[in-house]
Motif scaffolding. Structure first.
Motif, mmCIF file in Angstrom:
data_model
loop_
_atom_site.group_PDB
_atom_site.id
_atom_site.type_symbol
_atom_site.label_atom_id
_atom_site.label_comp_id
_atom_site.label_asym_id
_atom_site.label_seq_id
_atom_site.Cartn_x
_atom_site.Cartn_y
_atom_site.Cartn_z
ATOM 1 N N GLY A 224 7.227 4.363 1.801
ATOM 2 C CA GLY A 224 7.923 4.381 0.519
ATOM 3 C C GLY A 224 7.473 5.451 -0.449
ATOM 4 N N ALA A 225 6.502 6.256 -0.051
ATOM 5 C CA ALA A 225 6.024 7.336 -0.917
ATOM 6 C C ALA A 225 5.988 8.633 -0.125
ATOM 7 N N LYS A 228 3.272 9.626 2.655
ATOM 8 C CA LYS A 228 2.574 8.435 3.165
ATOM 9 C C LYS A 228 3.236 8.016 4.471
ATOM 10 N N PHE A 229 2.855 8.676 5.544
ATOM 11 C CA PHE A 229 3.405 8.477 6.885
ATOM 12 C C PHE A 229 4.872 8.931 6.923
ATOM 13 N N GLY A 230 5.543 8.685 8.048
ATOM 14 C CA GLY A 230 6.846 9.291 8.238
ATOM 15 C C GLY A 230 6.691 10.796 8.445
ATOM 16 N N TRP A 231 7.821 11.500 8.487
ATOM 17 C CA TRP A 231 7.747 12.947 8.716
ATOM 18 C C TRP A 231 7.162 13.696 7.533
#
Length: 562
Positions: A224-225, A228-231
């Protein structure tokens, strides 16, 4: 004449010719690759990897290393063209002098001093901490006051005296450099062989303990930020682990001491970068495969910087209670030895690069001639080595390494940007100059290098930018009051317009310093009022100095006016 006078290519090539008064040519392609590996494999591999995996990318840290390597490759290809074309000591400083003129060369040269000197001091501080860990494993304890700076607090609440082991390693590496470049390269090569062997041992031993479930999903879902992880996290991690590659540019500072630089320089730069990229990706695969990436974010801050130790603790089989019994407890001690060796070789190459930059700036008259004197027997810039042995030792002894750890990174990225620009400029201004190696796809590759490097600079915090601007303002002082008067290319003739341009640049930088200081003060989670007021005072002082130089009458300037 003037601020943007360029050093002719024929003059640079003449400097590269070996003579009894010049630097001795002893290095080969393999020596340069070893120098690059020696500088690159160090703190980044052994500490940053775990932090980036735990906070940003998870198992995607492997992809982050690839992205960072691509960014480094853009700059490395530009470095390789320059190094094969202008095989002279000084790295990006020399390249900028040939393409963008003296003033830009001064800026990048002063920036490189920051990169190498501060980098060496920071790594020396970390070396001291790991030495203490190694000695503790043998039940030998150094007094806390002798491994901490006066700004650090010991366990009993008192303050340290000085970081003595950090001083020791800086002095030792400096003396090796003074003895001779070939001897330094030999020591570095031995260190590189040992630490790469230990890295390979970690990979081989840990490979059979890799758990597929720890590697899935490769890119954890964003929380959600941004970052903060994800691509976005993978990309942010790439900016973090980019700093694990810092060092390959130091290879180019040894161009004047290379036997066949036109062939050896591209091989040394790109070869060391390729070897380290492969090792980094496999190393990261084993590390996050053996232990789940969340494990690297547990414990206190010291644990976060020792991810390899966490991985080694997970190399074993669980007992009846589910607790893992490490199968190779000796590997932790071995890893600490590898880190000590790795840090030592990083310090060696940093000090080598720094002294060569000062040597080049001194031969051009921009710094006192003291720094361009070559040792009569060893034919090394011994005075420059001695000066920085003292300077870096004092810095490492009394200033905590955490204070300026990121300044090395911002200085390097700035250098990369100017080298990428320089390649494009030189292709236009000297299209027919002989090039043993040509950067492919110009201007695409240099432009991509600029975008990637500036993007990574943008990720750095405000306080790092504050310290960079302060350092650059000090450089403006030195150039304004010494370099302009003593420049060999400008023949010591002062130019009022030159004073005004330098002073106006200083005014702009002073205003930017004040703005960044206010921005940092307003956005910081923990406000550093000391840094804030120092920055404002420093900015106001330099506004006064540079405003006087801009408005001063010709008679108030030093020396005759044309």
């Amino acid at each position: 004449m003037g601020l943007f006078v360029k050093k002719p290519l024929h003059a640079l090539l003449a400097e590269a010719e070996e003579s009894e008064k010049g630097l001795k040519k002893t290095l080969t392609s393999w020596s340069l690759i070893a120098l690059g590996i020696g500088a690159i494999i160090g703190a980044g591999l052994f500490s940053i990897t775990g932090v980036a995996a735990a906070n940003y990318a998870g198992p995607g840290i492997m992809v982050s290393f690839i992205i960072a390597a691509v960014g480094c490759a853009f700059a490395g290809l530009c470095y390789a063209e320059f190094a094969s074309m202008i095989p002279v000591a000084g790295s990006a400083y020399t390249y900028s002098y040939a393409t963008m003129g003296e003033f830009i060369a001064w800026v990048i040269g002063w920036d490189l001093v920051l990169e190498y000197a501060v980098g060496a001091a920071t790594v020396a501080s970390s070396w001291s901490g790991y030495l203490n860990k190694l000695l503790s494993s043998f039940n030998v304890a150094l007094p806390e006051s002798l491994i901490m700076t006066p700004f650090d607090t010991t366990t009993d609440g008192s303050h340290g005296l000085l970081n003595l082991p950090a001083v020791f390693i800086v002095v030792l590496m400096s003396l090796i450099l003074i003895k001779g470049t070939s001897e330094s390269a030999l020591v570095n090569s031995i260190i590189v062989i040992l630490k790469v062997s230990i890295v390979l041992a970690f990979i081989i031993v840990g490979f059979k303990y890799v758990k597929p479930e720890n590697l899935h999903p490769l890119v954890p879902e964003n929380q959600g930020a941004f970052g903060k992880f994800g691509w976005t996290g993978v990309i942010r991690a790439a900016a973090v682990v980019f700093f694990a590659y810092i060092g390959f540019d130091a290879v180019s500072t040894a161009a004047q001491e290379t036997k066949n630089p036109k062939r050896a320089m591209p091989i040394g730069i790109m070869g060391s970068l390729l070897v380290c990229t492969i090792l980094y990706i496999i190393f990261a695969y084993v590390m996050v495969g053996v232990a789940h990436y969340t494990e690297f974010g547990k414990g206190d801050s010291s644990d976060h910087l020792a991810p390899v130790a966490i991985a080694v603790e997970h190399m074993g089989v669980p007992d009846s209670s589910g607790h893992i019994i490490p199968a190779y407890p000796w590997l932790n001690t071995t890893i600490i030895v590898a880190i000590l060796l790795g840090y030592a070789s990083v310090i060696l190459v940093m000090l080598l690069g720094q002294s060569r930059v000062f040597y080049s700036m001194s031969t051009d008259g921009l710094l006192p001639g003291f720094f361009s004197k070559v040792h009569t027997k060893f034919r090394t810039p011994a005075r420059s080595n001695l000066f920085f042995m003292v300077f870096v030792s004092l810095f490492a002894a009394f200033i905590p390494g955490r204070v300026v750890g990121e300044m090395t990174s911002i200085g390097t990225l700035f250098a990369f940007i100017l080298v990428c620009i320089g390649v494009m400029v030189l292709r236009k201004s000297n299209p027919n100059a002989p090039r043993a190696f040509k950067t492919p796809l110009v201007p695409l590759i240099p432009v991509l290098g600029i975008i990637v490097c500036f993007g990574m600079m943008a990720f750095l915090p405000f306080d790092t930018w504050i310290r960079l601007i302060v350092w650059m303002l000090i450089g403006m002082d030195v150039y304004l009051f010494f370099g302009l008067k003593n420049s060999i290319l400008n023949q010591g003739k002062l130019d009022r317009k030159s004073y005004r341009v330098v002073s106006a640049t200083g005014i702009v930088m002073s205003v930017i310093l004040a703005i960044v200081a206010f921005a940092h003060h307003a956005t910081a989670d923990v406000q550093d009022t000391g840094l804030f007021y120092f920055s404002l005072g420093f900015a106001v002082l330099h506004l006064i100095i540079f405003a006087f130089k801009v408005t001063a009458r010709p008679g108030s300037l030093d020396g005759p006016q044309p």
